[in-house]
Design an enzyme around this catalytic site. Sequence first.
Site, PDB file in Angstrom:
ATOM      1  N   TYR A  96      -1.580   8.939  -5.067  1.00 18.28           N
ATOM      2  CA  TYR A  96      -1.256   7.647  -5.670  1.00 18.28           C
ATOM      3  C   TYR A  96      -0.309   7.737  -6.858  1.00 18.28           C
ATOM      4  O   TYR A  96       0.277   6.740  -7.264  1.00 18.28           O
ATOM      5  CB  TYR A  96      -2.542   6.938  -6.111  1.00 18.28           C
ATOM      6  CG  TYR A  96      -3.087   7.376  -7.453  1.00 18.28           C
ATOM      7  CD1 TYR A  96      -2.789   6.655  -8.592  1.00 18.28           C
ATOM      8  CD2 TYR A  96      -3.875   8.506  -7.573  1.00 18.28           C
ATOM      9  CE1 TYR A  96      -3.276   7.056  -9.821  1.00 18.28           C
ATOM     10  CE2 TYR A  96      -4.363   8.911  -8.784  1.00 18.28           C
ATOM     11  CZ  TYR A  96      -4.064   8.181  -9.912  1.00 18.28           C
ATOM     12  OH  TYR A  96      -4.537   8.587 -11.127  1.00 18.28           O
ATOM     13  N   LYS A  97      -0.132   8.958  -7.402  1.00 17.57           N
ATOM     14  CA  LYS A  97       0.630   9.041  -8.641  1.00 17.57           C
ATOM     15  C   LYS A  97       1.855   9.920  -8.405  1.00 17.57           C
ATOM     16  O   LYS A  97       2.882   9.478  -7.965  1.00 17.57           O
ATOM     17  CB  LYS A  97      -0.302   9.656  -9.691  1.00 17.57           C
ATOM     18  CG  LYS A  97       0.080   9.374 -11.120  1.00 17.57           C
ATOM     19  CD  LYS A  97      -1.055   9.874 -12.017  1.00 17.57           C
ATOM     20  CE  LYS A  97      -0.628  10.086 -13.433  1.00 17.57           C
ATOM     21  NZ  LYS A  97      -1.690  10.699 -14.211  1.00 17.57           N
TER      22      LYS A  97
ATOM     23  N   TYR B 294     -15.145   6.931  -6.430  1.00 15.01           N
ATOM     24  CA  TYR B 294     -16.109   7.605  -7.307  1.00 15.01           C
ATOM     25  C   TYR B 294     -17.446   7.825  -6.607  1.00 15.01           C
ATOM     26  O   TYR B 294     -18.323   8.475  -7.153  1.00 15.01           O
ATOM     27  CB  TYR B 294     -16.410   6.737  -8.541  1.00 15.01           C
ATOM     28  CG  TYR B 294     -15.340   6.636  -9.607  1.00 15.01           C
ATOM     29  CD1 TYR B 294     -14.006   6.459  -9.302  1.00 15.01           C
ATOM     30  CD2 TYR B 294     -15.697   6.681 -10.955  1.00 15.01           C
ATOM     31  CE1 TYR B 294     -13.049   6.335 -10.301  1.00 15.01           C
ATOM     32  CE2 TYR B 294     -14.750   6.563 -11.959  1.00 15.01           C
ATOM     33  CZ  TYR B 294     -13.434   6.385 -11.622  1.00 15.01           C
ATOM     34  OH  TYR B 294     -12.499   6.260 -12.617  1.00 15.01           O
TER      35      TYR B 294
ATOM     36  N   ASP C  46      -9.088  -1.117 -18.730  1.00 10.75           N
ATOM     37  CA  ASP C  46      -9.174  -2.332 -17.904  1.00 10.75           C
ATOM     38  C   ASP C  46      -7.929  -2.532 -17.030  1.00 10.75           C
ATOM     39  O   ASP C  46      -7.799  -3.538 -16.345  1.00 10.75           O
ATOM     40  CB  ASP C  46      -9.441  -3.565 -18.771  1.00 10.75           C
ATOM     41  CG  ASP C  46      -8.341  -3.808 -19.783  1.00 10.75           C
ATOM     42  OD1 ASP C  46      -7.340  -3.066 -19.766  1.00 10.75           O
ATOM     43  OD2 ASP C  46      -8.477  -4.746 -20.592  1.00 10.75           O
TER      44      ASP C  46
ATOM     45  N   ASP D 167      27.779  12.133  14.079  1.00  4.94           N
ATOM     46  CA  ASP D 167      26.850  13.215  13.694  1.00  4.94           C
ATOM     47  C   ASP D 167      27.207  14.484  14.465  1.00  4.94           C
ATOM     48  O   ASP D 167      26.484  14.911  15.364  1.00  4.94           O
ATOM     49  CB  ASP D 167      25.418  12.722  14.022  1.00  4.94           C
ATOM     50  CG  ASP D 167      24.350  13.732  13.641  1.00  4.94           C
ATOM     51  OD1 ASP D 167      24.637  14.637  12.831  1.00  4.94           O
ATOM     52  OD2 ASP D 167      23.223  13.607  14.178  1.00  4.94           O
TER      53      ASP D 167
END
Length: 672
Positions: free
Chosen positions: A283-284, A314, A330, A444
Amino acid sequence: MKALILNSGTGSRMGMLTADGPKCGTLLNESAGKSETILSRQLRLLHLEGVDEVVITTGKWDEKIRDICRPFEGQMEFTFIYNPEYANTNYIYSMFLAGDMEDDLVLMHGDLVFHPLALHSVLQSPVSCMAVSSTVPLPEKDFKAVILDGTIRKVGIEFFDDAMAAQPLYYLKKKDWLVFRDAIRSFCRDAQVHCYAENAMNTVTDRMDLHPMDLKDILCQEVDTPEDLQVVKERLKDLEHMKVYLSFSTDVLHAGHLHLIHRAQAYGQVCVGVLSDEAVSSYKRFPLLSEKEREEMFRSLPGVEVVSQKELSYRENLEDLRPDFVMHGDDWREGFQAPVRSEVIKVLSEWGGTLVEYPYRQDRRLKMLEGRVREELSLPDSRRARLRKLLGMKGLITAMEAHSGITGLIVENTAVLEDTGGAHQFDAMWISSLCDSTAKGKPDIELVDMTSRFRTIDDIMEVTTKPIIFDGDTGGLTEHFVYTVRTLERMGVSMVIIEDKVGLKKNSLFGNEVQQTQDSIEHFSEKIRAGKKAQKSRDFMICARIESLILEQGMEDALTRAAAFTRAGADAIMIHSRKKDPAEIFEFLSRFRASDPQTPLVVVPTSFHQVTEEEFRRRGANVVIYANQLTRAGFPAMKKAAETILKHHRALECDEMLMPFQEIIRLIPEEM
Ligand code: SPV
Ligand code: MG
């Protein structure tokens, strides 16, 4: 915000305990090195909540009260208001003397002992409030608050109807405090100085907006007698065993984290869950320090237990540890962590645990540190090594094509929320020969030379951190390929994929519709060997791409080549097909895996796009490359915008197809 603590009383009901000191100087615990008085506990908790300006009214014990405050002087600012009439007046007169303050206020009696959550709840209130309890029975002789339509109308010991037990802990918005203060002033001018300040307040509650803050069973109790003290001490002892859980993904510990941990320690014994590398990078971004290093970092903090948290959820750790509190900023009420938060609340409710949230502040220094971490991640050595790490960590990774800085940024920054919480992002970037050529309006056919291809890599690297897989076409002449390997390695590319074709290369998706020649096993193996010999670092990967299925040479040929190229030193095998039916890809994956459980397998599901990443994982693939989707998405959108403008002789009509300018600006990082 300021705190006003009322400490002018003599504490006569405490007997011997206040014979030579103030009631607020009463010890709450006597264990060696940890002894704390009522006042020092209040100050510690106020400081942890960020309230550092404190006004204290004093009387007989002025000097002793100042002594208790002295150790806090470096971190808090004190004003002492001495009430010379302490023996003949009630605290209404002390408040009158302290009445210069024109701030939001937390007001408390000097003999109040409370749990940090009581203070936190009161301070987090958006409106003025007073601590009450709906679960504590109405006391005979202590304060009760009369509550009508959700607001407090009267506070005193004589009210029993519509009342709740109340404690002298208030959070007063400045406007409400000024109304209250005016009432105190008018009482004192009329010499009404023997009553409670609340008697004055009761005359103006209709002009205040004072709400009850129901603390239920959270400790918040005045100590008037030795019996009260005994009860409070017992409850504090129980609180020592409470458990607080926090989860961290950070690789840098800064003052804000330490403050949060100190706050948590006021709630009980702290257990930190360190998020796994996989969870963080989902996620980070890829963590700078490994999971183990991050665990060590937290373990070095005194009194902190450390466990590993495998997933963003968790649940597993909470069910294992059954903490009384979970603490978090928060900021997770919205966005990808919102479902994780809901689950935490649900799981905690199974044993009556509480989620405590603190206002999240974007720390300027943290933003700066984050920028530095990203710089570090974009450096060649760090970026190059990350593909192998991700493969080891996740088993299956995804790569999306990028052919420019802006498409690189899209791959770098695009994330979608998962229903279960967390986010899904691409792990790496694929620098496709097809898309790089197409962006230049060229076929290509290895016409766009390596110098130009390297320029594309450089543009992308300048603005991103994710690892790069480079489409090396045929790799060219072996004598040239060794130089390409060195350059790519030096730049920080993680993997080059070369295909086993020779001569004029055409894009594989043409298959046998065009003339294409497959290389011999011997010659291509030689190219791989030369490339592996040329490379300097351990982590660079050369992947052999097998064109047997594209060129209809059959499964046996593909498998023979895969085994030979692996023996020649290829770090991975890519198997390609242009059939819609994935059967031949599946057969290759399963037969290759049967004899080689290790070598990473790469697939490019352009034609067999119905197959999910989960299925590829089950069938033994390790890298899924989305080879051309950004180019193919962008081209029709651009064409349509151009046609719309031509049709209308103006740009208005195409505006709704366009990304707002504000958004495109946000896509570009201000500084790297
Ligand atoms: C490319 O993206 O350039 C590739 C993959 O080589 S494919 O176009 O499927 O051949
Ligand atoms: Mg290509």
